[in-house]
Design an enzyme around this catalytic site. Structure first.
Site, PDB file in Angstrom:
ATOM      1  CG  HIS A   8      -1.960  -1.102   1.186  1.00 39.21           C
ATOM      2  ND1 HIS A   8      -3.109  -1.463   0.254  1.00 39.21           N
ATOM      3  CD2 HIS A   8      -1.796  -2.480   1.939  1.00 39.21           C
ATOM      4  CE1 HIS A   8      -3.665  -2.475   0.407  1.00 39.21           C
ATOM      5  NE2 HIS A   8      -2.903  -3.103   1.363  1.00 39.21           N
ATOM      6  NE  ARG A  47      14.013   6.537   7.737  1.00 38.73           N
ATOM      7  CZ  ARG A  47      12.871   6.403   7.002  1.00 38.73           C
ATOM      8  NH1 ARG A  47      12.844   6.965   6.021  1.00 38.73           N
ATOM      9  NH2 ARG A  47      11.805   6.209   7.572  1.00 38.73           N
ATOM     10  CD  GLU A  51       6.477  11.626   5.476  1.00 37.16           C
ATOM     11  OE1 GLU A  51       5.326  11.364   5.690  1.00 37.16           O
ATOM     12  OE2 GLU A  51       7.630  10.946   5.374  1.00 37.16           O
TER      13      GLU A  51
END
Length: 175
Positions: free
Chosen positions: A2, A59, A42
């Protein structure tokens, strides 16, 4: 199974004002923990244009090539320099965006079997040299069940989103 298959930068859902606000929030999050380096913050964006912190990764992410193409910066080199004691070459407000980039990830999956990972020998691999290709495969190589099924990324850059899209489509047809 997914995972995202397409990534692009800059996001067509984010205007300059929202991008600046998200960038400021990302810098604030990094400063709050004393983080210095090339990483990823994010956010989730709702339908009303509000954004919410999701996660911070110290990272680079698999989608870093689209950022590299629109900024003209080598983020992998940045991360390695910082890891060896160096400093980032630019501050966040010095990073500029030029054009648009779209990345497509190629997976060893069987679309007719619910996108289950697929194994076997790579019979042909001839990537189009007109775009950026990040790949860890070679013609004749065996794809085993022991790794992630993502085999390669095809990334195109253009002055506009439409130009990047057209370059990507041509490259995928030629690959």
């Amino acid at each position: 199974r997914h995972q995202k298959v397409i990534e692009e930068a800059p996001s067509p859902a984010v205007d300059a004002e929202l991008r600046a606000a998200m960038g400021a929030a990302a810098v604030e999050a990094a400063q709050a923990i004393g983080y210095v380096g090339a990483g990823t913050v994010e956010f989730l964006l709702d339908g009303d244009g509000r954004f919410y912190f999701l996660e911070m990764n110290t990272r680079l992410q698999v989608e870093h090539p689209v950022t590299e193409l629109v900024t003209g910066q080598d983020l992998v080199a940045w991360q390695l320099d910082v890891a060896s004691g160096g400093r980032l070459p630019l501050s966040q407000d010095e990073v500029r965006i030029d054009g648009h980039a779209i990345e497509v990830r190629l997976y060893a999956e069987d679309a007719h079997a619910g996108f289950l990972p697929q194994t076997g020998r790579i019979a042909a691999w001839r990537p189009d040299p007109s775009v950026r290709i990040d790949a860890g495969i070679a013609e004749g190589q065996e794809v085993t069940p022991f790794y992630d099924p993502m085999l390669a990324k095809v990334i195109a850059h253009g002055r506009t989103r439409e130009e990047a899209r057209r370059k990507l489509l041509r490259a995928l047809v030629r690959t």
